[in-house]
Design a protein around this motif. Structure first.
Motif, PDB file in Angstrom:
ATOM      1  N   ASP A 153      21.527   9.080  -7.773  1.00  0.00           N
ATOM      2  CA  ASP A 153      22.081   7.874  -7.191  1.00  0.00           C
ATOM      3  C   ASP A 153      21.415   7.461  -5.968  1.00  0.00           C
ATOM      4  O   ASP A 153      20.305   7.619  -5.841  1.00  0.00           O
ATOM      5  CB  ASP A 153      22.945   7.583  -6.823  1.00  0.00           C
ATOM      6  N   ALA A 154      21.302   6.215  -6.085  1.00  0.00           N
ATOM      7  CA  ALA A 154      20.128   5.563  -5.130  1.00  0.00           C
ATOM      8  C   ALA A 154      20.110   5.911  -4.155  1.00  0.00           C
ATOM      9  O   ALA A 154      19.204   5.846  -3.630  1.00  0.00           O
ATOM     10  CB  ALA A 154      20.781   3.768  -5.340  1.00  0.00           C
ATOM     11  N   ALA A 155      21.205   6.594  -3.425  1.00  0.00           N
ATOM     12  CA  ALA A 155      20.737   7.388  -2.059  1.00  0.00           C
ATOM     13  C   ALA A 155      19.982   8.741  -2.085  1.00  0.00           C
ATOM     14  O   ALA A 155      19.188   8.616  -0.627  1.00  0.00           O
ATOM     15  CB  ALA A 155      21.757   7.646  -1.179  1.00  0.00           C
ATOM     16  N   ALA A 162      12.096   9.111  -2.265  1.00  0.00           N
ATOM     17  CA  ALA A 162      10.634   8.152  -1.725  1.00  0.00           C
ATOM     18  C   ALA A 162      10.143   8.222  -0.817  1.00  0.00           C
ATOM     19  O   ALA A 162       9.405   8.765  -1.026  1.00  0.00           O
ATOM     20  CB  ALA A 162      11.111   6.333  -2.258  1.00  0.00           C
ATOM     21  N   LEU A 163      11.173   8.452   0.159  1.00  0.00           N
ATOM     22  CA  LEU A 163      10.625   9.346   1.821  1.00  0.00           C
ATOM     23  C   LEU A 163      10.226  10.207   1.785  1.00  0.00           C
ATOM     24  O   LEU A 163       8.804   9.848   1.867  1.00  0.00           O
ATOM     25  CB  LEU A 163      11.473   8.824   2.583  1.00  0.00           C
ATOM     26  N   SER A 164      10.434  11.231   1.202  1.00  0.00           N
ATOM     27  CA  SER A 164      10.115  12.735   1.177  1.00  0.00           C
ATOM     28  C   SER A 164       8.292  12.986   0.666  1.00  0.00           C
ATOM     29  O   SER A 164       7.338  12.519   0.715  1.00  0.00           O
ATOM     30  CB  SER A 164      10.976  13.189   0.623  1.00  0.00           C
ATOM     31  N   GLU A 196      15.834   0.178  -7.362  1.00  0.00           N
ATOM     32  CA  GLU A 196      14.552  -0.720  -5.869  1.00  0.00           C
ATOM     33  C   GLU A 196      15.110  -0.105  -4.552  1.00  0.00           C
ATOM     34  O   GLU A 196      14.017  -0.002  -3.955  1.00  0.00           O
ATOM     35  CB  GLU A 196      16.560  -1.428  -5.344  1.00  0.00           C
ATOM     36  N   ALA A 197      15.801   1.307  -5.179  1.00  0.00           N
ATOM     37  CA  ALA A 197      16.504   2.384  -3.655  1.00  0.00           C
ATOM     38  C   ALA A 197      14.561   2.773  -3.440  1.00  0.00           C
ATOM     39  O   ALA A 197      14.188   3.308  -2.577  1.00  0.00           O
ATOM     40  CB  ALA A 197      16.780   3.302  -3.652  1.00  0.00           C
ATOM     41  N   ILE A 198      13.962   3.135  -4.813  1.00  0.00           N
ATOM     42  CA  ILE A 198      12.096   3.995  -4.421  1.00  0.00           C
ATOM     43  C   ILE A 198      11.449   2.764  -4.193  1.00  0.00           C
ATOM     44  O   ILE A 198      10.216   2.907  -3.606  1.00  0.00           O
ATOM     45  CB  ILE A 198      11.881   4.386  -5.833  1.00  0.00           C
ATOM     46  N   ARG A 199      11.851   1.356  -4.945  1.00  0.00           N
ATOM     47  CA  ARG A 199      10.544   0.575  -4.418  1.00  0.00           C
ATOM     48  C   ARG A 199      10.339  -0.212  -3.221  1.00  0.00           C
ATOM     49  O   ARG A 199       8.907  -0.409  -3.080  1.00  0.00           O
ATOM     50  CB  ARG A 199      10.974  -0.941  -4.966  1.00  0.00           C
ATOM     51  N   GLY A 200      11.656   0.202  -2.573  1.00  0.00           N
ATOM     52  CA  GLY A 200      11.085   0.094  -0.875  1.00  0.00           C
ATOM     53  C   GLY A 200      10.311   1.158  -0.238  1.00  0.00           C
ATOM     54  O   GLY A 200       9.971   0.669   0.609  1.00  0.00           O
ATOM     55  N   ARG A 201       9.960   1.850  -0.996  1.00  0.00           N
ATOM     56  CA  ARG A 201       8.715   2.416  -0.439  1.00  0.00           C
ATOM     57  C   ARG A 201       7.190   2.742  -1.011  1.00  0.00           C
ATOM     58  O   ARG A 201       6.285   2.536  -0.759  1.00  0.00           O
ATOM     59  CB  ARG A 201       9.457   4.080  -0.566  1.00  0.00           C
ATOM     60  N   PHE A 202       7.873   2.222  -2.641  1.00  0.00           N
ATOM     61  CA  PHE A 202       6.215   2.030  -3.310  1.00  0.00           C
ATOM     62  C   PHE A 202       6.707   1.008  -3.695  1.00  0.00           C
ATOM     63  O   PHE A 202       6.995   1.091  -5.592  1.00  0.00           O
ATOM     64  CB  PHE A 202       6.713   2.962  -4.374  1.00  0.00           C
ATOM     65  N   PRO A 203       6.047   0.097  -3.792  1.00  0.00           N
ATOM     66  CA  PRO A 203       6.033  -1.433  -4.412  1.00  0.00           C
ATOM     67  C   PRO A 203       6.131  -1.760  -5.959  1.00  0.00           C
ATOM     68  O   PRO A 203       6.126  -2.107  -6.975  1.00  0.00           O
ATOM     69  CB  PRO A 203       6.698  -2.823  -3.436  1.00  0.00           C
ATOM     70  N   GLY A 204       4.994  -0.827  -6.183  1.00  0.00           N
ATOM     71  CA  GLY A 204       4.514  -0.821  -7.214  1.00  0.00           C
ATOM     72  C   GLY A 204       4.689   0.522  -8.180  1.00  0.00           C
ATOM     73  O   GLY A 204       4.744  -0.014  -9.768  1.00  0.00           O
ATOM     74  N   LEU A 205       6.520   0.685  -8.430  1.00  0.00           N
ATOM     75  CA  LEU A 205       7.003   1.499  -9.334  1.00  0.00           C
ATOM     76  C   LEU A 205       7.419   1.230 -10.717  1.00  0.00           C
ATOM     77  O   LEU A 205       7.579  -0.528 -10.879  1.00  0.00           O
ATOM     78  CB  LEU A 205       8.206   2.211  -8.460  1.00  0.00           C
TER      79      LEU A 205
END
Ligand code: SF4
Length: 289
Positions: free
Chosen positions: A142-144, A150-152, A180-189
């Motif tokens: 899930d998004a959480a 992504a943070l890790s 969206e949750a991953i893009r918060g750390r990696f905008p080029g996803l």
């Protein structure tokens, strides 16, 4: 009471193909399936009646010589495929072509140096198979979880090239939220369009149907992830909804409860055969007051 069917429901191309392949092999030679061919108890029972038993990954017989093993629609990992061949099985690959395409894409992305996020249910066979093609991938359900993963990764490798691929049956909105949750750390996803059109069509048809009915019956197996998702969608749209695996489950009490609604919608997961849908519809009509 009126029963209205969803515009699109029941068997998808991949499931129909896998069942037809198994039926064509059954009776001609000793056949096994690697795990459940599809997630529908009636179809599995009918194959069993024709001598097609299921192999358990954890307890593979040492010698499968003389047996044809059919690879399920959700696919398996390359390691398991090799193991079956080592045990001398002859393989018939009924992996859905769309699942196969995702498996190849996962392998190619990992080979190209992407850190891969795999969106889906951790214990689902399709995810186990997909992960086998990209062993370095991180499964997020899930998004959480995706945000956490992504943070890790950003702490270990802030410049990582990232990609997201998903289970074919994941919900469209859920997949977008994970992205969206991953893009918060990696905008080029890079996001792979991996959701199956057949699943999307059944989900959209159900949404349309929910606008026209008072309650909804979803026909299909409880182990089928796309069937359970249809139930979630109906409930999220505030419709009273039931998942019914077979007509035998429609007790008089349940049919009376369903029959208490004036217009009842009927939908079915991608692994539900027409015969089960028809039996359920007939019984609802017969038993409703
Ligand atoms: S739901 Fe889609 S991906 Fe899954 S078996 Fe059916 S056609 Fe293939």
């Amino acid at each position: 009471m009126t029963v209205i069917r969803a515009r699109v429901l029941g068997f998808c191309m991949g499931v129909r193909r896998a069942v037809e392949m198994a039926e064509a092999e059954a009776g001609r030679k000793p056949v096994r399936t690697m795990g459940p061919l599809i997630h529908n108890p009636q179809v599995l029972a009918s194959l069993r009646d024709r001598g097609v038993e299921m192999l358990d990954e954890g307890e593979l017989p040492a010698d499968l010589g003389g047996l044809t093993v059919i690879i399920r629609a959700h696919g398996i990992s390359p390691a398991l495929e090799e193991e079956l061949l080592r045990h001398r099985a002859a393989l018939t690959d009924a992996t859905c072509p769309l699942v196969k395409k995702n498996q190849r894409e996962a392998r190619s992305l990992e080979g190209a140096g992407f850190s891969l996020f795999i969106a889906g249910e951790k214990r689902h066979g399709e995810i186990a198979g997909l992960q086998g093609y990209a062993p370095g991938g991180t499964v997020v359900s899930d998004a959480a979880e995706a945000a956490q993963a992504a943070l890790s990764l950003s702490r270990r490798n802030p410049a990582a090239k990232t990609a997201l691929i998903g289970q074919t049956t994941i919900g469209v909105r859920e997949y977008a939220a994970i992205g969206e949750a991953i893009r918060g750390r990696f905008p080029g996803l890079k996001v792979v369009d991996s959701i199956c059109g057949a699943v999307r069509e059944r989900q959209e048809s159900l949404r349309e149907l929910c606008g026209r009915v008072d309650a909804v019956v979803i026909a299909g197996g409880r182990l089928s992830s796309n069937t359970r998702r249809l139930l979630d969608i109906a409930r999220s749209l505030k419709k009273p909804a039931w998942l019914v695996e077979s007509a035998a489950e429609l007790t008089e009490a349940l049919a009376a409860e369903i029959g208490g609604y004036q217009i009842v919608g009927l939908s079915a997961g991608a692994s539900t055969p027409d015969s089960v849908i028809n039996e359920i519809e007939t019984k609802i009509r017969l038993l409703s007051p």
